[in-house]
Motif scaffolding. Structure first.
Motif, PDB file in Angstrom:
ATOM      1  N   ILE A 132     103.153  78.437  41.868  1.00 53.75           N
ATOM      2  CA  ILE A 132     102.920  77.162  41.164  1.00 53.75           C
ATOM      3  C   ILE A 132     102.615  76.046  42.168  1.00 53.75           C
ATOM      4  O   ILE A 132     101.793  75.175  41.908  1.00 53.75           O
ATOM      5  CB  ILE A 132     104.150  76.811  40.288  1.00 53.75           C
ATOM      6  N   ALA A 133     103.294  76.076  43.316  1.00 49.32           N
ATOM      7  CA  ALA A 133     102.919  75.155  44.406  1.00 49.32           C
ATOM      8  C   ALA A 133     102.301  76.009  45.511  1.00 49.32           C
ATOM      9  O   ALA A 133     102.697  77.152  45.702  1.00 49.32           O
ATOM     10  CB  ALA A 133     104.148  74.425  44.934  1.00 49.32           C
ATOM     11  N   SER A 134     101.329  75.429  46.223  1.00 46.62           N
ATOM     12  CA  SER A 134     100.630  76.209  47.261  1.00 46.62           C
ATOM     13  C   SER A 134     101.452  76.363  48.523  1.00 46.62           C
ATOM     14  O   SER A 134     101.274  77.318  49.264  1.00 46.62           O
ATOM     15  CB  SER A 134      99.337  75.508  47.671  1.00 46.62           C
ATOM     16  N   CYS A 135     102.302  75.382  48.807  1.00 45.10           N
ATOM     17  CA  CYS A 135     103.041  75.421  50.071  1.00 45.10           C
ATOM     18  C   CYS A 135     104.265  74.500  49.958  1.00 45.10           C
ATOM     19  O   CYS A 135     104.302  73.618  49.087  1.00 45.10           O
ATOM     20  CB  CYS A 135     102.127  74.952  51.214  1.00 45.10           C
ATOM     21  N   PRO A 136     105.246  74.704  50.826  1.00 40.19           N
ATOM     22  CA  PRO A 136     106.459  73.870  50.749  1.00 40.19           C
ATOM     23  C   PRO A 136     106.153  72.393  50.959  1.00 40.19           C
ATOM     24  O   PRO A 136     106.810  71.517  50.386  1.00 40.19           O
ATOM     25  CB  PRO A 136     107.342  74.407  51.874  1.00 40.19           C
ATOM     26  N   GLU A 137     105.114  72.121  51.765  1.00 42.31           N
ATOM     27  CA  GLU A 137     104.768  70.716  52.038  1.00 42.31           C
ATOM     28  C   GLU A 137     104.410  69.995  50.734  1.00 42.31           C
ATOM     29  O   GLU A 137     104.763  68.835  50.540  1.00 42.31           O
ATOM     30  CB  GLU A 137     103.583  70.627  53.016  1.00 42.31           C
ATOM     31  N   ASP A 138     103.688  70.692  49.840  1.00 38.84           N
ATOM     32  CA  ASP A 138     103.300  70.056  48.565  1.00 38.84           C
ATOM     33  C   ASP A 138     104.537  69.666  47.753  1.00 38.84           C
ATOM     34  O   ASP A 138     104.586  68.602  47.126  1.00 38.84           O
ATOM     35  CB  ASP A 138     102.431  71.011  47.735  1.00 38.84           C
ATOM     36  N   ILE A 139     105.525  70.543  47.766  1.00 38.08           N
ATOM     37  CA  ILE A 139     106.760  70.246  47.012  1.00 38.08           C
ATOM     38  C   ILE A 139     107.425  69.003  47.600  1.00 38.08           C
ATOM     39  O   ILE A 139     107.871  68.110  46.888  1.00 38.08           O
ATOM     40  CB  ILE A 139     107.721  71.457  47.078  1.00 38.08           C
ATOM     41  N   ASP A 140     107.459  68.949  48.921  1.00 39.46           N
ATOM     42  CA  ASP A 140     108.092  67.802  49.569  1.00 39.46           C
ATOM     43  C   ASP A 140     107.339  66.504  49.270  1.00 39.46           C
ATOM     44  O   ASP A 140     107.942  65.460  49.039  1.00 39.46           O
ATOM     45  CB  ASP A 140     108.186  68.050  51.087  1.00 39.46           C
ATOM     46  N   VAL A 141     106.012  66.602  49.253  1.00 41.70           N
ATOM     47  CA  VAL A 141     105.208  65.409  48.949  1.00 41.70           C
ATOM     48  C   VAL A 141     105.552  64.920  47.537  1.00 41.70           C
ATOM     49  O   VAL A 141     105.718  63.710  47.296  1.00 41.70           O
ATOM     50  CB  VAL A 141     103.697  65.736  49.068  1.00 41.70           C
ATOM     51  N   ILE A 142     105.701  65.854  46.619  1.00 41.82           N
ATOM     52  CA  ILE A 142     106.039  65.481  45.236  1.00 41.82           C
ATOM     53  C   ILE A 142     107.394  64.781  45.197  1.00 41.82           C
ATOM     54  O   ILE A 142     107.557  63.722  44.590  1.00 41.82           O
ATOM     55  CB  ILE A 142     106.023  66.746  44.336  1.00 41.82           C
ATOM     56  N   TYR A 143     108.374  65.364  45.890  1.00 35.35           N
ATOM     57  CA  TYR A 143     109.703  64.753  45.843  1.00 35.35           C
ATOM     58  C   TYR A 143     109.763  63.408  46.574  1.00 35.35           C
ATOM     59  O   TYR A 143     110.417  62.462  46.125  1.00 35.35           O
ATOM     60  CB  TYR A 143     110.792  65.755  46.297  1.00 35.35           C
ATOM     61  N   ASN A 144     109.048  63.307  47.683  1.00 38.27           N
ATOM     62  CA  ASN A 144     109.063  62.050  48.444  1.00 38.27           C
ATOM     63  C   ASN A 144     108.415  60.914  47.670  1.00 38.27           C
ATOM     64  O   ASN A 144     108.806  59.756  47.798  1.00 38.27           O
ATOM     65  CB  ASN A 144     108.282  62.216  49.756  1.00 38.27           C
ATOM     66  N   ASN A 145     107.392  61.242  46.885  1.00 41.63           N
ATOM     67  CA  ASN A 145     106.607  60.169  46.264  1.00 41.63           C
ATOM     68  C   ASN A 145     106.861  59.962  44.785  1.00 41.63           C
ATOM     69  O   ASN A 145     106.416  58.962  44.231  1.00 41.63           O
ATOM     70  CB  ASN A 145     105.111  60.427  46.494  1.00 41.63           C
TER      71      ASN A 145
END
Ligand SMILES: CCCCCCCCCCCCC[C@H](O)CC(=O)SCCNC(=O)CCNC(=O)[C@H](O)C(C)(C)COP(=O)(O)OP(=O)(O)OC[C@H]1O[C@@H](n2cnc3c(N)ncnc32)[C@H](O)[C@@H]1OP(=O)(O)O
Length: 725
Positions: A641-654
């Motif tokens: 569902i997410a391509s990479c852990p970084e994308d998840i972090d971007v979602i949570y940070n923003n």
């Protein structure tokens, strides 16, 4: 060449040349030393202008160099010292941006000319550091302590006209800043430079300066809870008042090194680059951002003028995209129109203050009840409330009204994109655009691709996000997508903690001290408890459809906490009703106060259900909630569902108030150590087999087994983002 030099009459124009943003890398710094040296020695040169190539002065130090040996070669502060000491006048010609080390370089010049479109600022604080090339010492000497603190501690980008009013730049021009800088340089040849050397100026301090700084420290501590960089910025500015320039610079460097040792800059810089990477989306087919051309969105429509719709209309108008705004009846349309127009007036006022004509920046909004008027728009964003049947009805209508190549977006926080697309004549042009409230302010946009969404549709939605100034992340379609799906186990743990003896304020305090903008209970009160209640009722988890004989604290054999349902049954929906997990001064009030009713209610509840009291301490609260959140993140990666852990972090940070200085939940898990996260979850799950969300995800287990490799290596284990659900 990282910097070039040309001669215009007797003015040497030195140009930084390091695309895309003229970051001041080691090679640029070397080149600047060389070119300034030559210009200083050249007897035909009487003045110097410094600018950046491609209409950008400089984005500051090369962030990728931090943590490498390159940052230690040729110090930017030494270069600034040389420029400032120059006997020939040096004028900075600021185009586009002068940020961080870029502005520090400009502050070392004797004069600064900026073009009206440019922005300046010291945004170091946003990447966990402080200006460390003399900026914390020169800026206060130029514009005074209060203004400098505001600029440095908030790290905001300052439009040229405001920079002029503050005294950061000497001149703002409509045309070429380089031409104007050359003219100014010629005019000031031979004039004394002493007063233009900022490091030599004295700060006019009054007796209350220490009090003022102490008050700022207290305010900043509250505002940026747990973040070290803002505090270091204040201490550096304090040094500019108390110490001579060179000692202030030493203090600045010391503070930089102490910050680095906290680990916060590394987390924030990871967050910075992850945001940029998110724009470089990938698709299970192997297509990537560079392989697909987005279509131009010249006109758009928004359906529904509730809170979300209004924010989306403003965002589009600010991006200069004319909007048609639709409501279902005259009353709702009038309400929406009033709200949108008042927000637009505020935007126009801001633009006027920046020296722009609002007409040139804000696109028109046309309000109507007639769907027929949508026949020519390039893209529609439906933003009605979360109801599948209503959304489907609207998409059927859009299908028949809109031109065949129009894109149809649904603003939903978790409904099935494929089901919505299935009622249209163009499922390939349907996509989810999950905005966050208020949509004109919040940075995050989750773009949700359905099974049939075409690559062009994805490229267009991702590009639209960029045009709207959003941090845009592409995710797959599953119930609640990424951000909200992860909230499930997090909120579940928060509720269990209450059952076991904690209170809403205890849990919220722990999470807020961890750095969250808002603890889980304050967040639920803000969002409205009725939203989740409605969804649980529809799923048969609460209300009349729960099978008879179901134990109060079990659903389908698993642990269930009915606390939120019970609150809703008492009419406590959160802020909107003035009562929820907290009490508020009035319905719609914002100030949460612990409510004796809730305390009493929890005590009775625990007694009724004979729950053993084991109130968790702060560390345990954080561990349970945050590990539950990250564990779901690992499942989301497994599911494609997410391509990479970084994308998840971007979602949570923003989008979810996660503290950026902790990088994001996946970064944090990696920082803590995956074996530790795995073992803690495993231990909890062994003791609580009826809480399946705490069973360690397979991917976590796999990564922990190999010792928890660095986050950038997880991709190898994750593979392509193929939706496996
Ligand atoms: C560690 C121990 C060391 C011991 C020695 C101690 C000595 C200490 C000396 C320190 C000296 C410090 C000097 C200074 O005070 C510090 C700084 O200047 S830090 C940098 C401050 N600047 C910023 O934070 C700006 C960051 N950038 C932006 O905000 C935006 O990128 C932008 C400039 C507004 C442009 O925005 P957009 O047009 O939207 O473009 P993108 O954001 O997509 O960026 C394009 C591209 O550029 C890359 N990039 C941007 N800025 C930088 C940068 N400063 N350094 C490196 N790279 C940068 C960005 O990642 C994109 O890259 P791509 O994705 O295309 O690869």
């Amino acid at each position: 060449m990282a910097a070039t030099r040309r001669l215009v009459n007797t003015v040497a124009v030195i140009t930084i040349n390091h695309p895309p943003v003229n970051a001041l890398s080691s090679s640029v710094r070397h080149a600047l030393v060389e070119e300034f040296g030559k210009a200083s020695k050249d007897p035909t040169v009487e003045a110097i202008v410094l600018n950046g190539s491609n209409g950008k002065f400089s984005a500051g130090a090369d962030i990728r160099e931090f943590g490498t040996s390159a940052i230690k070669t040729v110090s930017l502060e030494d270069i600034n010292g040389t420029i400032e000491a120059s006997q020939k006048p040096v004028v900075a010609a600021i185009e586009g941006i002068a940020l961080g080390g870029g502005l520090e370089l400009a502050l070392a010049c004797h004069y600064r000319v900026a073009d009206i479109q440019s922005r300046v600022g010291l945004p170091e604080v946003l990447i966990g550091i402080l200006p460390a090339a003399g900026g914390t010492q020169r800026l206060p000497r130029l514009i005074g302590i209060p203004a400098a603190l505001d600029v440095i501690v908030r790290g905001r980008h300052i439009p040229a006209t405001e920079a002029l009013n503050l005294g950061i730049v000497d001149e703002v021009v409509q045309g070429s800043a380089v031409d104007a800088a050359i003219q100014l340089a010629q005019k000031v040849i031979g004039l004394p430079l002493n007063k233009r050397r900022l490091s030599t100026l004295r700060i006019s301090s009054n007796l209350n300066m220490e009090d003022f700084l102490d008050t700022t420290v207290e305010k900043t501590k509250k505002q940026f809870r747990g973040a070290q960089a803002p505090m270091a910025c204040i201490e550096a500015v304090r040094a500019s008042v108390l110490l001579p320039y060179h000692r202030g610079v030493e203090k600045e460097r010391q503070l930089f090194l102490s910050l680095w040792a906290t680990g916060q800059p590394q987390a924030q810089q990871y967050a910075f680059f992850s945001e940029r990477e998110a724009a470089k989306w990938s698709h299970p087919s192997g297509a990537r951002w560079y392989s697909e051309e987005p279509k131009l969105v010249r006109t758009a429509a928004v359906i529904g003028l509730g809170t979300m719709g209004r924010g989306i209309v403003i965002s589009l108008s600010k991006a200069n995209i004319p909007v048609i705004a639709i409501e279902q009846d005259a009353y709702q349309l009038e309400m929406g129109k009033k709200a949108v127009n008042s927000l637009l007036e505020r935007e126009a006022e801001k633009l006027k203050q920046q020296g722009f004509s609002p007409g040139s920046k804000l696109a028109s909004v046309h309000f109507t009840l007639a769907f027929g008027e949508l026949q020519d728009v390039d893209l529609v964003i439906e933003a009605v409330y979360e109801n599948m049947e209503l959304k489907k009805e609207i998409f059927r209508k859009l299908s028949s009204v809109c031109k065949s190549n129009a894109f149809l977006c649904t603003n939903t926080s978790g409904l099935n994109i494929d089901e919505i697309a299935s009622v249209t004549d163009r499922p390939n042009q349907v996509i989810g655009t999950h905005f966050f409230s208020p949509a004109n302010i919040m940075k995050l946009l989750e773009v949700v691709r359905g099974q049939q969404t075409s690559l062009t549709t994805i490229a267009t939605a991702m590009n639209l996000g960029k045009i709207l100034g959003k941090v845009t992340v592409l995710v797959g379609n599953c119930p609640l997508f990424v951000g909200n799906r992860m909230l499930g186990p997090y909120l579940e743990q928060a509720s269990y903690l209450l059952e076991e003896g904690c209170y809403p304020e205890t849990v919220d305090r722990a999470m807020e001290e961890f750095g969250f903008a808002m603890g889980p209970f304050r967040m639920m009160d803000l969002a409205g408890l009725d939203v989740g209640w409605r969804s649980r009722t529809e799923k048969g988890l609460t209300g009349a459809n729960v099978p008879q004989g179901t134990p109060a604290r079990k659903r389908l054999g698993n642990r269930y906490s009915p606390l939120a349902d019970l609150l809703c049954e008492s009419g406590r929906f959160g802020q909107k009703t003035g009562k929820g997990w907290y009490q508020y001064e009035k319905p719609g009030g914002r100030t949460a106060r612990p409510d004796p009713w809730v305390k009493d209610f929890l005590q009775k509840y625990r007694k009724t259900h004979q729950i053993k009291q084991q109130p968790s301490n702060q560390e345990q609260i954080v561990e349970r909630c945050v590990y539950a959140l990250a564990n779901e993140g690992f499942r989301i990666l497994e599911d494609g569902i997410a391509s990479c852990p970084e994308d998840i972090d971007v979602i949570y940070n923003n989008g979810y108030g996660w503290p950026k200085y902790r990088g994001g939940p996946m970064y944090y898990a990696s920082f803590v150590g995956l074996p530790k996260v795995f073992n803690t979850l495993e231990k909890y799950y062994k003791a609580n087999a009826d809480v399946p969300s705490m069973k360690p995800a397979f991917l976590l287990k796999k990564l922990a087994a190999v010792g928890g490799p660095p986050i950038k290596e997880w991709r190898l284990q994750v593979g392509k983002p193929v939706n496996k659900l």
